[in-house]
Design a protein around this motif. Structure first.
Motif, short mmCIF file in Angstrom:
data_model
loop_
_atom_site.label_atom_id
_atom_site.label_comp_id
_atom_site.label_asym_id
_atom_site.label_seq_id
_atom_site.Cartn_x
_atom_site.Cartn_y
_atom_site.Cartn_z
N GLN A 88 -11.46 -2.09 -0.32
CA GLN A 88 -12.26 -1.65 0.81
C GLN A 88 -11.63 -0.40 1.37
OE1 GLN A 88 -15.19 -2.83 2.12
NE2 GLN A 88 -15.13 -1.13 3.57
N MET A 89 -12.38 0.69 1.38
CA MET A 89 -11.85 1.98 1.82
C MET A 89 -12.59 2.40 3.09
SD MET A 89 -11.44 3.91 -1.85
CE MET A 89 -13.19 4.03 -2.11
N ASP A 90 -11.88 2.47 4.19
CA ASP A 90 -12.45 2.87 5.48
C ASP A 90 -11.89 4.21 5.92
OD1 ASP A 90 -12.11 -0.57 6.49
OD2 ASP A 90 -13.87 0.42 5.66
N SER A 91 -12.57 4.83 6.86
CA SER A 91 -12.12 6.11 7.43
C SER A 91 -11.77 7.10 6.31
CB SER A 91 -10.91 5.89 8.35
OG SER A 91 -11.22 4.99 9.38
N LEU A 92 -12.67 7.26 5.39
CA LEU A 92 -12.40 8.10 4.22
C LEU A 92 -12.23 9.56 4.60
CD1 LEU A 92 -14.69 6.29 1.69
CD2 LEU A 92 -12.25 6.75 1.35
N ARG A 93 -11.36 10.22 3.85
CA ARG A 93 -11.04 11.64 4.06
C ARG A 93 -11.31 12.41 2.79
NH1 ARG A 93 -4.96 10.04 6.09
NH2 ARG A 93 -5.53 8.97 8.04
N ALA A 94 -11.42 13.72 2.92
CA ALA A 94 -11.65 14.55 1.74
C ALA A 94 -10.55 14.35 0.70
CB ALA A 94 -11.72 16.02 2.15
N TYR A 102 0.83 -1.20 0.00
CA TYR A 102 0.00 0.00 0.00
C TYR A 102 0.87 1.25 0.00
CZ TYR A 102 -3.63 -3.23 1.57
OH TYR A 102 -4.52 -4.28 1.67
N ALA A 103 0.31 2.31 -0.57
CA ALA A 103 0.92 3.63 -0.42
C ALA A 103 0.77 4.07 1.04
CB ALA A 103 0.25 4.64 -1.34
N ASP A 104 1.72 4.84 1.53
CA ASP A 104 1.67 5.30 2.91
C ASP A 104 0.38 6.07 3.20
OD1 ASP A 104 5.25 6.02 3.27
OD2 ASP A 104 4.10 4.15 3.45
N SER A 105 -0.13 6.79 2.20
CA SER A 105 -1.30 7.64 2.38
C SER A 105 -2.58 6.86 2.69
CB SER A 105 -1.52 8.51 1.14
OG SER A 105 -1.69 7.70 0.00
N VAL A 106 -2.59 5.55 2.39
CA VAL A 106 -3.80 4.75 2.61
C VAL A 106 -3.57 3.56 3.54
CG1 VAL A 106 -4.60 5.39 0.31
CG2 VAL A 106 -3.51 3.16 0.65
N LYS A 107 -2.33 3.35 3.93
CA LYS A 107 -1.99 2.20 4.76
C LYS A 107 -2.78 2.23 6.06
CE LYS A 107 2.25 1.20 4.13
NZ LYS A 107 3.73 1.23 4.16
N GLY A 108 -3.39 1.10 6.42
CA GLY A 108 -4.18 1.01 7.64
C GLY A 108 -5.64 1.41 7.46
N ARG A 109 -5.97 2.02 6.32
CA ARG A 109 -7.36 2.44 6.05
C ARG A 109 -7.98 1.68 4.88
NH1 ARG A 109 -8.48 7.41 4.33
NH2 ARG A 109 -6.49 7.68 3.26
N PHE A 110 -7.15 1.34 3.88
CA PHE A 110 -7.63 0.65 2.68
C PHE A 110 -7.15 -0.80 2.70
CE2 PHE A 110 -7.99 4.51 -0.44
CZ PHE A 110 -8.76 5.18 0.50
N THR A 111 -7.98 -1.69 2.12
CA THR A 111 -7.61 -3.10 2.00
C THR A 111 -7.91 -3.58 0.59
OG1 THR A 111 -8.14 -3.49 4.33
CG2 THR A 111 -7.94 -5.42 2.90
#
Lengths: 107, 120
Positions: free
Chosen positions: B82-88, B60-69
């Motif tokens: 799967q995208m969790d804790s989405l940000r603007a 994963y890219a660092d920008s999505v690590k831990g939030r996307f699967t």
């Protein structure tokens, strides 16, 4: 992580010109570099892989070179269809970082 | 010919989740490493994630690590994100893409993308 920096960000040129776009890596990446062309509203297309290998179907006016930290994409004689944005990309087992892009505009 | 068709995009509030899918056809899906790449409006390409042909390795890219699967179902020729804790700042066109080979490498085929907008 390895950073990829392209220059210039924008390039103005005319049909028939020879143009070169540069991509620099923050550390040596051997020849693990690809180039893509993207037109507005479309997905990118692969042009060059492993620094200098031309993807099947890509016109021979496109060429790539370089190794280590400095790479170039050259278009030998610009055609109207070549005005687009170009991206380099480093790929390895764990990261696939793109450069910020170079927009090639009609002068 | 290779076809990659993304779905699942839409408008979602910050902090919520969204699941993207990619239906693959025209090639032996289980032979190839698969990627997600995104592009924010008017911005450049950003690689998001890679999954090996057999699902054994994910990156994963660092920008999505831990939030996307990223995941895949080789029996259904489907790639998911799967995208969790989405940000603007996750607002972007999301492309499904096929690498050359089973592991990592240059991206040789792309879908047409699905647009994700994160906004309240």
């Amino acid at each position: 992580d390895i950073q990829m920096t392209q220059s210039p960000s924008t390039l103005s040129a005319s049909v028939g010109d020879r143009v070169t776009i540069t991509c620099r890596a923050s550390q040596s990446i051997s020849r693990w570099l690809a180039w893509y062309q993207q037109k507005p509203g479309k997905a990118p297309d692969l042009l060059i892989y492993r620094s200098s290998s031309l993807e099947t179907g890509v016109p021979s006016r496109f060429s790539g070179s370089g190794s280590g930290t400095e790479f170039t994409l050259t278009i030998s004689s610009l055609q109207p269809d070549d005005f687009a944005t170009y991206y380099c990309q480093h790929y390895s087992s764990y990261q696939h970082t793109f450069g910020q892009g170079t927009k090639l505009e009609i002068q | 010919q290779v076809q990659l068709v993304e779905s699942g995009g839409g408008v979602v509030q910050p902090g919520r989740s969204l699941r993207l899918s990619c239906a693959a056809s025209g090639f032996t899906f289980s032979d190839y490493g698969m990627h997600w790449v995104r592009q924010a409006p008017g911005k450049g390409l950003e690689w998001v994630a890679l999954l090996w042909y057999d699902g054994s390795k994910k990156y994963y890219a660092d920008s999505v690590k831990g939030r996307f699967t990223i995941s895949r179902d080789n029996s259904k020729n489907t790639l998911s994100l799967q995208m969790d804790s989405l940000r603007a700042e996750d607002t972007a066109m999301y492309y499904c893409a096929r690498g050359r080979g089973s592991y990592y490498g240059e991206i040789e085929s792309w879908g047409q993308g699905t647009l994700v907008t994160v906004s309240s």
